[in-house]
Motif scaffolding. Structure first.
Motif, mmCIF file in Angstrom:
data_model
loop_
_atom_site.group_PDB
_atom_site.id
_atom_site.type_symbol
_atom_site.label_atom_id
_atom_site.label_comp_id
_atom_site.label_asym_id
_atom_site.label_seq_id
_atom_site.Cartn_x
_atom_site.Cartn_y
_atom_site.Cartn_z
ATOM 1 N N ARG A 86 0.805 -1.230 0.000
ATOM 2 C CA ARG A 86 0.000 0.000 0.000
ATOM 3 C C ARG A 86 0.837 1.279 0.000
ATOM 4 N NH1 ARG A 86 -3.339 -3.812 2.958
ATOM 5 N NH2 ARG A 86 -4.715 -4.655 1.338
ATOM 6 N N ARG A 87 1.967 1.302 0.742
ATOM 7 C CA ARG A 87 2.743 2.544 0.822
ATOM 8 C C ARG A 87 3.299 2.981 -0.534
ATOM 9 N NH1 ARG A 87 8.009 3.926 4.528
ATOM 10 N NH2 ARG A 87 8.834 2.121 3.391
ATOM 11 N N PRO A 88 3.883 2.105 -1.370
ATOM 12 C CA PRO A 88 4.315 2.562 -2.695
ATOM 13 C C PRO A 88 3.168 3.103 -3.547
ATOM 14 C CG PRO A 88 5.337 0.456 -2.155
ATOM 15 C CD PRO A 88 4.317 0.708 -1.103
ATOM 16 N N VAL A 89 1.974 2.511 -3.404
ATOM 17 C CA VAL A 89 0.814 3.029 -4.140
ATOM 18 C C VAL A 89 0.513 4.455 -3.703
ATOM 19 C CG1 VAL A 89 -1.681 2.773 -4.517
ATOM 20 C CG2 VAL A 89 -0.196 0.757 -4.529
ATOM 21 N N MET A 90 0.527 4.702 -2.397
ATOM 22 C CA MET A 90 0.230 6.034 -1.872
ATOM 23 C C MET A 90 1.277 7.054 -2.328
ATOM 24 S SD MET A 90 -0.760 4.615 1.910
ATOM 25 C CE MET A 90 -0.839 6.190 2.754
ATOM 26 N N ILE A 91 2.543 6.652 -2.292
ATOM 27 C CA ILE A 91 3.609 7.562 -2.718
ATOM 28 C C ILE A 91 3.456 7.919 -4.196
ATOM 29 C CG2 ILE A 91 6.098 7.721 -3.124
ATOM 30 C CD1 ILE A 91 6.459 6.072 -0.536
ATOM 31 N N THR A 92 3.181 6.918 -5.023
ATOM 32 C CA THR A 92 2.996 7.166 -6.460
ATOM 33 C C THR A 92 1.827 8.109 -6.702
ATOM 34 O OG1 THR A 92 3.885 4.980 -6.990
ATOM 35 C CG2 THR A 92 2.568 6.074 -8.684
ATOM 36 N N CYS A 93 0.728 7.886 -6.001
ATOM 37 C CA CYS A 93 -0.453 8.754 -6.166
ATOM 38 C C CYS A 93 -0.148 10.190 -5.752
ATOM 39 C CB CYS A 93 -1.621 8.205 -5.352
ATOM 40 S SG CYS A 93 -2.291 6.643 -5.962
ATOM 41 N N ASN A 94 0.606 10.355 -4.671
ATOM 42 C CA ASN A 94 0.990 11.697 -4.237
ATOM 43 C C ASN A 94 1.797 12.414 -5.307
ATOM 44 O OD1 ASN A 94 -0.232 11.940 -1.752
ATOM 45 N ND2 ASN A 94 1.537 11.247 -0.589
ATOM 46 N N LEU A 95 2.753 11.730 -5.896
ATOM 47 C CA LEU A 95 3.613 12.349 -6.908
ATOM 48 C C LEU A 95 2.823 12.703 -8.169
ATOM 49 C CD1 LEU A 95 6.819 10.144 -6.520
ATOM 50 C CD2 LEU A 95 6.409 12.466 -5.633
ATOM 51 N N VAL A 96 1.897 11.828 -8.548
ATOM 52 C CA VAL A 96 1.045 12.122 -9.712
ATOM 53 C C VAL A 96 0.199 13.359 -9.451
ATOM 54 C CG1 VAL A 96 -0.926 11.290 -11.062
ATOM 55 C CG2 VAL A 96 0.981 9.755 -10.568
ATOM 56 N N SER A 97 -0.405 13.449 -8.268
ATOM 57 C CA SER A 97 -1.242 14.606 -7.938
ATOM 58 C C SER A 97 -0.410 15.885 -7.855
ATOM 59 C CB SER A 97 -1.970 14.365 -6.613
ATOM 60 O OG SER A 97 -2.878 13.292 -6.723
ATOM 61 N N ALA A 98 0.778 15.782 -7.262
ATOM 62 C CA ALA A 98 1.642 16.967 -7.169
ATOM 63 C C ALA A 98 1.996 17.488 -8.555
ATOM 64 C CB ALA A 98 2.911 16.619 -6.391
ATOM 65 N N ALA A 99 2.345 16.580 -9.471
ATOM 66 C CA ALA A 99 2.693 16.998 -10.831
ATOM 67 C C ALA A 99 1.478 17.584 -11.546
ATOM 68 C CB ALA A 99 3.238 15.807 -11.617
ATOM 69 N N GLY A 100 0.311 16.978 -11.355
ATOM 70 C CA GLY A 100 -0.891 17.460 -12.022
ATOM 71 C C GLY A 100 -1.260 18.871 -11.593
ATOM 72 N N PHE A 132 -5.274 6.335 -3.844
ATOM 73 C CA PHE A 132 -4.665 6.729 -2.574
ATOM 74 C C PHE A 132 -5.594 6.425 -1.408
ATOM 75 C CE2 PHE A 132 -3.708 9.426 0.972
ATOM 76 C CZ PHE A 132 -2.329 9.436 1.040
ATOM 77 N N ASP A 133 -6.853 6.846 -1.495
ATOM 78 C CA ASP A 133 -7.784 6.640 -0.388
ATOM 79 C C ASP A 133 -7.998 5.159 -0.094
ATOM 80 O OD1 ASP A 133 -8.041 9.336 -0.111
ATOM 81 O OD2 ASP A 133 -10.011 9.490 -1.055
ATOM 82 N N THR A 134 -8.096 4.352 -1.152
ATOM 83 C CA THR A 134 -8.273 2.916 -0.953
ATOM 84 C C THR A 134 -7.057 2.318 -0.260
ATOM 85 O OG1 THR A 134 -9.640 2.789 -2.956
ATOM 86 C CG2 THR A 134 -8.732 0.732 -2.111
ATOM 87 N N ALA A 135 -5.862 2.667 -0.726
ATOM 88 C CA ALA A 135 -4.637 2.144 -0.117
ATOM 89 C C ALA A 135 -4.448 2.676 1.295
ATOM 90 C CB ALA A 135 -3.437 2.525 -0.987
ATOM 91 N N TYR A 136 -4.808 3.915 1.518
ATOM 92 C CA TYR A 136 -4.635 4.565 2.829
ATOM 93 C C TYR A 136 -5.451 3.856 3.908
ATOM 94 C CZ TYR A 136 -5.835 8.046 6.387
ATOM 95 O OH TYR A 136 -6.086 8.681 7.575
ATOM 96 N N HIS A 137 -6.735 3.603 3.616
ATOM 97 C CA HIS A 137 -7.582 2.939 4.603
ATOM 98 C C HIS A 137 -7.133 1.510 4.858
ATOM 99 C CE1 HIS A 137 -10.327 6.233 5.019
ATOM 100 N NE2 HIS A 137 -10.601 6.257 3.735
ATOM 101 N N ALA A 138 -6.586 0.854 3.835
ATOM 102 C CA ALA A 138 -6.094 -0.516 4.009
ATOM 103 C C ALA A 138 -4.720 -0.545 4.686
ATOM 104 C CB ALA A 138 -6.017 -1.213 2.649
ATOM 105 N N TYR A 139 -3.985 0.565 4.632
ATOM 106 C CA TYR A 139 -2.623 0.618 5.170
ATOM 107 C C TYR A 139 -2.590 0.937 6.658
ATOM 108 C CZ TYR A 139 2.264 2.183 5.652
ATOM 109 O OH TYR A 139 3.570 2.337 6.049
ATOM 110 N N LEU A 140 -3.565 1.674 7.142
ATOM 111 C CA LEU A 140 -3.529 2.156 8.523
ATOM 112 C C LEU A 140 -3.383 1.035 9.552
ATOM 113 C CD1 LEU A 140 -3.581 4.711 10.216
ATOM 114 C CD2 LEU A 140 -6.065 4.513 10.332
ATOM 115 N N PRO A 141 -4.050 -0.127 9.394
ATOM 116 C CA PRO A 141 -3.848 -1.198 10.383
ATOM 117 C C PRO A 141 -2.415 -1.710 10.459
ATOM 118 C CG PRO A 141 -5.857 -1.591 9.134
ATOM 119 C CD PRO A 141 -5.143 -0.455 8.459
#
Length: 447
Positions: A86-100, A132-141
């Motif tokens: 989940r963490r690599p997914v979240m990082i990738t999503c952050n970078l895509v949003s930042a660039a956009g 990001f939201d899907t990975a985030y909620h699954a990552y918190l535990p």
């Protein structure tokens, strides 16, 4: 097992899970990102109107583009997230949003910004938010111990509600001083902050379970849908969230017209009244933890919804002068109940669902809940034009006030606490949960 701390001391009680380094980093990154996202909710349409001179239809299309990815890729996102860390997914999503978002002020600076550019950015960043939201909620535990989920998610919900208030206020100030597109640059920077925080986490995320032989992506999606549809706890929760979002978006679609044209208040007063709702979310996050531990997560959730939902009926009673308190109190209490419910029910999913299904269950519930958002907006606007803003507000408030009964019709009313783990073959009488540990993240809508 994650590191836990003795909370018997004053400092422990005061800071709780924020004493844990990994959670503190996650909370910091999410708070920064939440602030930027709140700024963007104002800055993106403001850029379309001020810089590109877009009309109301174009702005509506831009707003819809942010939500559309949930309906298109929401279910596949859950299956993909369950196959990946989940963490690599979240990082990738952050970078895509930042660039956009950074591309908008860059294009504006070169004088080549178009509405099509904004639309592509809205779709791209909306799709990124789905993953990001899907990975985030699954990552918190993986970051928090089970007994800390209620408190941890409550802190995340509280900071989200607070940043929503600050972000919307800051967006207007940034646009006034530096220009509308600058707000999007600020949001891009907050995604970078969130990424840095994620990169510094030390927690070791368990490797995702490999899909069974012959289990295609489509079959994984169906498996997640079937799990939600058959589960006696998740089914009423999803139905409640869908109806609640329909009513929330319906009244929000006409509230500005109602306040300005029917009640006759100025724009500054409108902002203060709408802000009251966001402040209620901070209280809701606090109450979810306190009430859940004292009364139980199931019983406390029902009680909070019973005590806050009916306040929606105050909204259409709003009149000039002292009558504005009807709207302020109504919006405050509705937001309190929505956030408190998100804290409890969202964390219940994190703890209750089998780990290999968690991403798909999160995606399924969020897709079903979000599917009613555009319907509610269109319905509220149509009723406002047909019956008038006050009558439309009565219809939506009348739907919102009793929708807690959907939760009461399920098994929540029979137990003090929600169950802590899914049982393949539940016994005739469910054993009560060992503790009151539940939670999640949300905002102006139910997730």
């Amino acid at each position: 097992m994650n590191t836990t701390y003795d909370t018997s001391s004053g400092a422990g009680r005061r800071f709780g899970v924020l004493r844990q380094r990994d959670f503190r980093l996650l909370w910091t990154g999410e708070s920064a990102s939440g602030l930027g996202s709140s700024i963007t909710t104002i800055a993106l349409p403001l850029t379309a109107v001020v810089v590109l001179h877009a009309g109301s239809l174009a702005v509506g299309v831009l707003a819809a583009a942010v939500w559309l990815p949930w309906l298109v890729v929401g279910l596949p996102a859950g299956a993909w997230v369950d196959r990946l860390r989940r963490r690599p997914v979240m990082i990738t999503c952050n970078l895509v949003s930042a660039a956009g978002y950074a591309s908008v002020p860059l294009a504006a600076g070169f004088g080549v910004l178009t509405f099509a550019h904004l639309l592509v950015v809205a779709l791209l960043c909306g799709a990124s938010a789905v993953f990001f939201d899907t990975a985030y909620h699954a990552y918190l535990p993986a970051v928090l111990d089970e007994r800390d989920l209620l408190e941890g998610n409550a802190k995340l919900q509280g900071s989200e509600a607070a940043t929503r208030v600050l972000g919307r206020g800051a967006a207007g100030l940034i646009a006034h001083v530096f220009g509308a597109v600058t707000g999007l640059l600020v949001d891009a920077l907050t995604f970078v902050v969130s990424t840095v925080c994620l990169l510094r986490l030390r927690v070791r995320e368990p490797a995702p379970a490999a899909p069974a032989d012959g289990l295609t992506l489509r079959r994984q999606i169906v498996e997640g849908l079937r799990f939600v549809a058959r589960d006696p706890y998740l089914r009423p929760m999803v139905a409640y969230g869908a109806v609640l979002n329909l009513a929330l978006m319906g009244y929000q679609a006409v509230q500005i017209v109602f306040l300005v044209r029917t009640v006759g208040v100025d724009s500054a007063t409108v902002g203060a009244l709408v802000m009251a709702g966001s402040l209620g979310g901070v209280l809701g996050a606090f109450l979810a933890t306190a009430v859940g531990r004292r009364l139980g997560t199931a019983r406390g959730t029902l009680l909070l919804q019973l005590c806050t939902g009916p306040f929606a009926l105050l909204l259409p009673l709003t009149t000039p002068g002292a009558g504005l308190l009807f709207f302020a109190v109504g919006a405050f209490m509705v937001s309190t109940g929505v956030v408190a419910c998100n804290v409890v029910l969202g964390g219940f999913r994190q703890r209750y669902c089998p780990p290999h299904l968690l991403g798909r269950v999160v995606a399924t519930t969020m897709v079903l809940n979000h599917s009613t958002i555009p319907v509610g907006s269109v319905l509220g606007g149509w009723l406002g034009g047909l019956l008038g803003p006050r009558a439309a507000l009565w219809v939506m408030a009348g739907l919102l006030a009793p929708c807690w009964l959907i939760l009461a019709a399920g098994p929540l009313r029979r137990h003090r606490d929600l169950p802590e783990a899914y049982e393949e073959e539940p016994a005739p009488v469910l054993v009560q949960a060992r503790g009151a540990k539940t939670a999640q993240r949300s905002g102006a809508s139910c997730q």
